[in-house]
Enzyme design. Structure first.
Site, PDB file in Angstrom:
ATOM      1  N   HIS A 136       0.707  -1.117   0.039  1.00 54.31           N
ATOM      2  CA  HIS A 136      -0.088  -0.067  -0.046  1.00 54.31           C
ATOM      3  C   HIS A 136       0.758   1.274  -0.033  1.00 54.31           C
ATOM      4  CE1 HIS A 136       0.883   1.067   4.230  1.00 54.31           C
ATOM      5  NE2 HIS A 136       1.017  -0.281   4.430  1.00 54.31           N
ATOM      6  N   HIS A 145      12.443  -1.200 -12.219  1.00 60.20           N
ATOM      7  CA  HIS A 145      12.172  -2.857 -12.532  1.00 60.20           C
ATOM      8  C   HIS A 145      12.299  -3.421 -11.047  1.00 60.20           C
ATOM      9  CE1 HIS A 145      13.515  -6.639 -14.886  1.00 60.20           C
ATOM     10  NE2 HIS A 145      12.705  -6.836 -14.061  1.00 60.20           N
TER      11      HIS A 145
END
Length: 219
Positions: A136, A145
């Site tokens: 979250h 990446h």
């Protein structure tokens, strides 16, 4: 929707398969600088990256996805292609779990079993690889990446171009500076400055690069 994949390495294979699971997308070709000119073979176009303009004359409504794992190369290719944001698509594997409140930038790839949780923001042309977890309120900027099984806990900030290695873990409220690399299996418990390489448990800075993104020549 017709799609052209830029790149033909290992990551391209994974993106190709992710697209195959989606009935509304059809791959019509690949661009890679291993080709010298644009050709049509076996019902697919193949050509060098610079031939995107030629291909757009043939198929003006196609979308592009850059399927190359190297963060710096993705950024350079985006600049070289000179396309509008609306000409890129994001590819999300149907087995990924994406919160309805998450924001996903254009040209990004989210692969099988990845999780992007509540109020997370994923930048443009970013890769969330197989089984990576974005908890979250994370902010992940463009051209980052996350490798397979990497885990970002709550409220982590990943700046532009960061590469988080396979199985790495980052504890809450940590920032990783732009164009840094977090080694595979590392556990990050402190902020990491830009252009750094950090490895180990807990992660320590092993090296620090200059403050320029290295240019990669694309024909």
């Amino acid at each position: 929707m017709k799609v052209v994949i830029v790149g033909q390495g290992g990551h391209s294979k994974v993106v190709t398969e992710a697209i195959a699971f989606q009935g509304n997308l059809k791959i019509i070709g690949y661009l890679d600088d291993n080709y010298n000119e644009l050709v049509f073979e076996n019902e697919l176009f193949y050509g060098p990256i610079r031939s995107n303009k030629e291909l757009l004359l043939i198929e003006p409504n196609i979308k592009f996805i850059i399927a190359i794992g190297n963060n710096k190369m993705r950024k350079v290719i985006v600049e070289k292609l000179g396309l509008k944001e609306t000409q890129f698509i994001s590819v999300i594997h149907p087995k990924a779990i994406i919160s309805t409140s998450a924001i996903i930038g254009v040209g990004s790839v989210i692969l099988a079993n990845a999780v992007v949780n509540t109020d997370a923001t994923i930048g443009a042309h970013t890769i969330i690889n197989t089984s990576a977890i974005v908890e979250h309120d994370n902010i992940i900027e463009d051209f980052a990446h996350l490798s397979p099984n990497a885990t970002l806990t709550g409220t982590v900030h990943i700046e532009e171009g960061v590469h988080v290695g396979a199985g790495a873990n980052i504890i809450p409220n940590i920032s990783i500076g732009k164009w840094s690399t977090i080694g595979a299996g590392a556990t990050v418990i402190n902020h990491i400055p830009a252009f750094s390489t950090a490895v180990g448990v807990p992660a320590k800075i092993k090296a620090k690069e200059g403050d320029e993104v290295v240019a990669i020549n694309i024909q």
